[in-house]
Write a protein that holds these residues in place. Structure first.
Motif: not given
Length: 440
Positions: A370-377, A411-428
Motif C-alpha cells: 500500500r502507498i498512502s498519503q496522509l490526509l491529516h497530521d 491509499i493505492t496498491d503497488a500498481a498505483g490503483k486507487d483504493l480510496g480512503i483508509a483508516g481513521h483519525r479522531c482527536g489525537f
C-alpha cells in the motif's frame, strides 16, 4: 562500516521448507560459536521473530519495493554490525514480486543482486525426482544478476529417491549441499497468518535444537559458510526511515501486539527516542511519562475477551488519548475501535477511540503493498506525506464512519490503483490496517 559475509536461502515457491532450513542453519552455526544475523526478505513479522530466537540477535527485513537502495544498504549495514555471518531468508518464490522495474519488485532475487549475496536454493523434492534438477536449472538461468551457489534437497522420501534426485542434479552441475529426509517433526505449527508466533510455540528451544541437529547431520555447513560473500558496498541513505513518533514512545508488546519492524525501532532509538513497552494482556496502561503511544499489529482477535476485560489498560489508554497521540496498526487499529467480533461471533467492546467496528468472524483476505498519503497530521507524519507499507489480515470492517474528514489517508496498491480512503483519525488518535515500512 562492517560488511560481514552473507547468503540468501530461497526456494522456487512457497511451502518448500525455507523457514525450517534457515532456522536449522542459523541455530547450528550459533552452536558453533558464530554470531549470526537473520534477515527476512519482504514484509513479514513472524519469521524474523523465529530468527531472533534461533540466533539471539534481532532479525531485520529488507524489501526492494518498499525501500530504496540507500535505505536497504543502511539497514543491511546496521544489521551486519558485529555479526560473523548474515543468513537471509527469501519470501515466496525467489523471483516472486510485484510488476515494477527490475530491482524494485520486492522479490528476494533483488536483495541477492543488490547486496551480492549468493543464493542457496531449497528444493522440495517430494513430488518429483530427476525433474528437480530442471527446476533448479531454470532458477539458475532465469536472472543473470544472481548466482545460485548450491541446493539443499528437502522432504526426501528415501535413499532411492535421493539417488534419483542426485542423478538429475549431476546433469546440471549445481552442487548439493545436503538433503533433509521427510520428517513431520521438523514442521512448525501454523495459523491463519502463517506460523504460530515464536513466543507462543511450545518448546521452541527444543524444536530449534532439533532443527539444528538435523541440519548438522544433513548439510555440509563448512561448505555452506564458505559460499557466503561480503555484503556489497552501496551508498547509504536513511532518508526514507520513519522518524520517531515521539520522544518517549509507549509501545504495546505481548502476544497480542508483537508485529513491529526491527528497522523502525532501531531507527527511532538512533534518532534519540526512548521506547517503553507495556502489555495490554497484562492489563497495563501506557506508561504515563510517555508522550506517544504505538499499538502494533498482532493477534488481538485471539485475545479479544481478555482485552475487553483489561480495565486498567482501557481506562489508561482512554486517558492517554485526551492529551497525547496514539497510533494503531492493523490489530492495534482494531483495538482502538468500538468493537471486535471474534471467530466465534462474540462481539467484544474495545477502547472506543475510533469510529470503527471490526470482525474476524467474517473473514476476507486483504493482502498487498500500500502507498498512502496522509490526509491529516498524525504520528506517521504531516498531512500530505506519503508512506509505503503493506496490509495482511483477514478481518473485515462491519461498521464505520467513512467520511473523509474521519479518514487517515488515501491509499493505492503497488500498481498505483486507487483504493480510496483508509483508516481513521479522531482527536489525537489515528489508526489503519496499513503497516508502515518507510517513507516514499
Amino acid at each position: 562500516m562492517t560488511r560481514p559475509p552473507g547468503l540468501l536461502v530461497a526456494a522456487p515457491r512457497s511451502g518448500s521448507g525455507k523457514t525450517t532450513v534457515v532456522l536449522g542453519i542459523q541455530r547450528a552455526l550459533v552452536r558453533r560459536g558464530l554470531r549470526v544475523r537473520g534477515i527476512k526478505c519482504g514484509p513479514d513479522y513472524i519469521d524474523p521473530a523465529f530468527h531472533a530466537a534461533a540466533t539471539g540477535l534481532a532479525s531485520f527485513n529488507l524489501d526492494s519495493f518498499a525501500m530504496r537502495e540507500g535505505l536497504l544498504a543502511a539497514i543491511a549495514g546496521y544489521a551486519g554490525a558485529g555479526a560473523d555471518l548474515v543468513v537471509a531468508e527469501g519470501s515466496m518464490g525467489l523471483f516472486d514480486g510485484v510488476r515494477q522495474e527490475p530491482g524494485r519488485t520486492g522479490a528476494s532475487a533483488d536483495i541477492s543482486a543488490m547486496l551480492g549475496w549468493p543464493v542457496v536454493l531449497v528444493l522440495d523434492v517430494s513430488g518429483h525426482a530427476q525433474s528437480a534438477a530442471a527446476v533448479a536449472l531454470g532458477c539458475a538461468r532465469y536472472d543473470t544478476r544472481i548466482e545460485i551457489s548450491g541446493v539443499v534437497l528437502n522432504k526426501v522420501g528415501s535413499e532411492r529417491h535421493l539417488q534419483l534426485v542426485k542423478d538429475g542434479m549431476g546433469r546440471v552441475g549445481l552442487p548439493i549441499l545436503g538433503a533433509l529426509m521427510r520428517d513431520a517433526d521438523l514442521m512448525l505449527p501454523e495459523r491463519h497468518l502463517g506460523l504460530v508466533q515464536a513466543g507462543e510455540t511450545v518448546e521452541l528451544e527444543s524444536r530449534l535444537d532439533h532443527l539444528a541437529h538435523t541440519v548438522e547431520r544433513s548439510i555440509d555447513l563448512d561448505r555452506l559458510v564458505a559460499l557466503a560473500r561480503p555484503t556489497r558496498a552501496v551508498a547509504l541513505d536513511a532518508a526514507q526511515m520513519l522518524p520517531p513518533p515521539g520522544q518517549r514512545i509507549a509501545l504495546a508488546f505481548d502476544q497480542a501486539f508483537s508485529f513491529t519492524y526491527s528497522h523502525l525501532l532501531a531507527g527511532w532509538r538512533a534518532a534519540g527516542a526512548e521506547i517503553k513497552t507495556f502489555s495490554p494482556l497484562a492489563d497495563e496502561p501506557p506508561p504515563p511519562d510517555c508522550n506517544t503511544c504505538w499499538l502494533p499489529g498482532g493477534y488481538p482477535e485471539l485475545h479479544a475477551g481478555r482485552i475487553a476485560g483489561a480495565r486498567r489498560f482501557l481506562s489508561g489508554i482512554r486517558s492517554f488519548a485526551e492529551s497525547h497521540p496514539i497510533h494503531g496498526e492493523c490489530g492495534g487499529y482494531m483495538v482502538l475501535g468500538r468493537t471486535l467480533e471474534d471467530s466465534e461471533g462474540v462481539v467484544h467492546p474495545m477502547a472506543g477511540l475510533l469510529p470503527v467496528d471490526t470482525s474476524f468472524a467474517k473473514r476476507k483476505l486483504h493482502l498487498g503493498y500500500r502507498i498512502s498519503q496522509l490526509l491529516h497530521d498524525s504520528p506517521l507524519g504531516l498531512a500530505g506525506q506519503c508512506h509505503v507499507g503493506h496490509e495482511f489480515h483477514y478481518a473485515s470492517i462491519t461498521g464505520s464512519d467513512k467520511a473523509k474528514d474521519w479518514a487517515l489517508a488515501t491509499i493505492t496498491d503497488a500498481a498505483g490503483k486507487d483504493l480510496g480512503i483508509a483508516g481513521h483519525r479522531c482527536g489525537f488518535v489515528t489508526g489503519s490496517f496499513f503497516h508502515v515500512i518507510a517513507r516514499v
